[in-house]
Structures are given as structure tokens and as C-alpha cells.
Design a protein around this motif. Sequence first.
Motif, PDB file in Angstrom:
ATOM      1  N   GLU A   1       0.837  -1.210   0.000  1.00 30.26           N
ATOM      2  CA  GLU A   1       0.000   0.000   0.000  1.00 30.26           C
ATOM      3  C   GLU A   1       0.867   1.253   0.000  1.00 30.26           C
ATOM      4  O   GLU A   1       0.578   2.209  -0.726  1.00 30.26           O
TER       5      GLU A   1
ATOM      6  N   ASP B   1       0.983   4.132  -2.832  1.00 26.41           N
ATOM      7  CA  ASP B   1       0.743   5.527  -2.441  1.00 26.41           C
ATOM      8  C   ASP B   1       1.987   6.406  -2.589  1.00 26.41           C
ATOM      9  O   ASP B   1       1.935   7.601  -2.308  1.00 26.41           O
TER      10      ASP B   1
ATOM     11  N   LYS C   1      -0.764  -1.387  -7.990  1.00 27.20           N
ATOM     12  CA  LYS C   1      -1.558  -2.347  -7.225  1.00 27.20           C
ATOM     13  C   LYS C   1      -0.894  -3.717  -7.244  1.00 27.20           C
ATOM     14  O   LYS C   1      -0.501  -4.202  -8.291  1.00 27.20           O
TER      15      LYS C   1
END
Length: 150
Positions: free
Chosen positions: A37, A41, A82
Motif C-alpha cells: 500500500e 501511495d 496495485k
Amino acid sequence: MRTIYIALLLIAFSANSFAQDNTLKQEITKLSKAKWEWMADKDVDKLSTLFHDKSRFVHMSGSWKKDRELEIIKSGSIWYKKADVHDVVVEVIADDTVLLWNRITLTAHVRGNDVANEFTVTEFYHKEGEDWKLLDLTFSKVRDTHEIAH
């Protein structure tokens, strides 16, 4: 009687060790998920804390150290958009050393294009004080039918 007492101590020790291994496995699995994640980000502050100063990163196009990996993530030259994690295997080597393997489909933005690749990713963690540090992150290209043996 003494034999029974020793057997009970061994069983209790084994149960405690098993529970501790499971706790470490859950902790590292959660940390690995957070890492994906943070990479998506582009959170280089959290990644900088996670990555050991002597960490190495092995990709399809080369191998480099922490500073280069953080630069790549920050600049977006590779944007790990992702990571779909299909399988996770964790092996506790010692209380302060853990290996994790992820089988993933990684969607990344590279050289102006979105690409999806199947990888087995090897992550090597070592605990320093209270913090886990990632020492190695290696991407191995595999087929989508690849399985990690448990």
C-alpha cells in the motif's frame, strides 16, 4: 513421574513456540501488505523507515540499493499501482529473522504504460530493536499458474 513432568514441559514449550511463530507470521504478513500500500501511495517516508539502510532490490531490469528504490518510487518511474496478493508463505527463521514469499499480480506504471506481471516476491526481514527492517525485496517473474509450496 519425572518423565511425565519433562514431557509436559516439552509440550508446553512447543505450544508456546508455535504460538509465537504464528504471531510473528501474522505481524510480518500485515507489514508486507502495508508495504504494498505504501508503494502504491508512493509513501517514501514510511518506506524509508521500513527499508534497512543496506537493503537491496532486485527487479526484472536490474538491482539496486535503498536510495535508488526510494527515488524510483518517489519519481514514479516505476509506480507500483496495485499488488494483488494471491498467496503468502512466511517462514520464521529466528525471533528476529523472517522470510516471506508473495505470489502476486503487480500492476505498475512503467515508461508511460500500465503493465501487469505475475511475480513471486521474496521479502527478507530482520528485527532491529522494536522495528522490523526489510533487507531484501526480489521479484521473480513466474507464470500465473505458479504456486508457492507451503
